[in-house]
Design an enzyme around this catalytic site. Structure first.
Site, PDB file in Angstrom:
ATOM      1  N   ARG A 139      26.272  65.050  14.943  1.00  0.00           N
ATOM      2  CA  ARG A 139      25.817  63.717  14.513  1.00  0.00           C
ATOM      3  C   ARG A 139      26.694  62.576  15.037  1.00  0.00           C
ATOM      4  NH1 ARG A 139      24.765  66.979   9.956  1.00  0.00           N
ATOM      5  NH2 ARG A 139      22.522  67.149   9.544  1.00  0.00           N
ATOM      6  N   ASN A 264      15.351  43.256  32.840  1.00  0.00           N
ATOM      7  CA  ASN A 264      14.373  44.024  33.607  1.00  0.00           C
ATOM      8  C   ASN A 264      13.719  43.214  34.721  1.00  0.00           C
ATOM      9  OD1 ASN A 264      14.581  46.518  32.196  1.00  0.00           O
ATOM     10  ND2 ASN A 264      13.441  45.620  30.495  1.00  0.00           N
TER      11      ASN A 264
END
Length: 384
Positions: A139, A264
């Site tokens: 985790r 982007n």
């Protein structure tokens, strides 16, 4: 604005990524890779209060940069870490669940716990895969990036996006998981193949177009130093690129507000080109370089900018040896390109979204671009 400051060495810079309790430093230097162990120990102590003499580390790398990974390994051992090294195959196929599963087993064998540090030494593939390993083992265990390509220096090592590929798509399985720190030594770029170096420069140019007109001017004025890979120039352009990305990440760490989408620019076209060429045939930075020019031309058609801005980008990209045209612009049909674009994760409700410039240093997201304009740009480039 992220903090950029000099370390005790005038040859080093630190960019701080301000994310509250997940904040971390990016250390940018030259000819100091052998000191990385001290930085890792410092970051670990700062985050966990853990003594490095009680710590273990798994260095993950690929055979192309094994020499650099061995320097990192020795540096970690010198400050008291127990170190194991996992050498993976270069290339996108390494970013897969079977490879990650084998690394899970390796960590079990070395009795790794939640204070075992995963140290990624390599390009974006190694960084993404190692980060996903660290995010999911037990985790979450500490993670450090030691990028060895210009692209990973200025892009994938900053911001905490980690993941692996499925056969159907890249980066479909992943997480947001910030590292303890990032250690960038520009001297490793001396061994980077020219094609990879030029590919990474395209992402550097992107930061100027989308966020900082002054930085774009700096690049224009320092073409010779960039092409010669001068250390002082590299430290500056890497630091500024990291600052700009960190600024965006701070405001939109988990990609919820849409701000991070500005990163982007050129990618809607680029991802289509990468997919159609076959992943690995066209380097990511090469596709982005070409995609930026397509996007800039699209902005022209929409009346957002004039032709001079596109020409300015093209000139700089050509001067630094970045790719500015597909090897065969007519190789992919317009419909095939559109089909790939519709699968892009930036598409919402079947509507294409583009990041387009409105002036140098500023871009905006547009979701109302007619497909006729998108295809007209493709057809123009295909016709030469």
């Amino acid at each position: 604005m992220p903090q950029q400051s000099e370390t005790s060495s005038t040859d080093s810079l630190i960019v701080n990524v301000d994310l509250a309790e997940r904040s971390y430093d990016i250390r940018i230097c030259s000819d100091q890779l052998s000191s990385v162990g001290s930085s890792v120990a410092e970051w670990l102590d700062k985050r966990l209060g853990a003594s490095s003499t009680q710590q273990s580390a798994l260095v993950v790398t690929d055979r192309n940069v094994l020499a650099h990974a061995n320097v990192v390994r020795s540096s970690l051992e010198a400050v008291g870490f127990r170190v194991e090294l996992a050498e993976l195959e270069p290339g996108e196929r390494t970013k897969s669940l079977p490879v990650i599963s084998s690394l899970y087993e390796r960590m079990v064998e070395m009795k790794a716990d939640r204070r075992t540090v995963v140290v990624a030494v390599g390009g974006g593939v190694i960084g993404d895969a190692s980060g996903f390993l660290a995010a999911t083992y037990n985790r979450g265990v500490p993670f450090v990036q030691v990028p060895t390509t210009l692209l990973s220096d200025v892009d994938s090592s900053v911001g905490g996006k980690v993941g692996v590929n499925l056969a159907a798509a890249k980066n479909l399985i992943g997480a947001f998981y910030q590292p303890l720190g990032v250690f960038i030594d520009t001297s490793v770029l001396a061994t980077l193949p020219d094609r990879d170096y030029r590919s990474g420069l395209a992402e550097v140019v992107k930061y100027g177009v989308i966020l900082d007109a002054g930085f774009f001017e700096f690049l224009e004025q320092n073409v010779d130093g960039i092409n010669a890979r001068e250390s002082s120039v590299l430290r500056h352009i890497i630091a500024r690129s990291c600052e700009l990305k960190a600024m965006v990440v701070k405001e939109d760490e988990y990609e919820r507000t849409g701000l991070r989408a500005v990163l982007n620019y050129g990618h809607t076209y680029a991802h289509a080109f990468e997919a159609l060429a076959g992943y690995g045939e066209l380097l990511h930075g090469e596709a982005v370089s070409i995609g930026m020019l397509y996007a800039s031309r699209l902005a022209e058609k929409r009346g957002l900018i004039d032709a001079a801005m596109t020409a300015r980008q093209r000139k700089l990209l050509e001067q630094i040896g970045a790719l500015t045209a597909l090897p065969d612009p007519a190789a992919f049909s317009t419909e095939d390109i559109l089909s790939k674009m519709r699968l892009d994760k930036k598409t919402v409700g079947g509507q294409l979204r583009f990041i387009l410039p409105t002036k140098m240093g500023h871009v905006t997201t547009f979701a109302d671009i007619p497909e006729a304009d998108v295809t007209a740009v493709v057809d123009e480039f295909a016709a030469g």
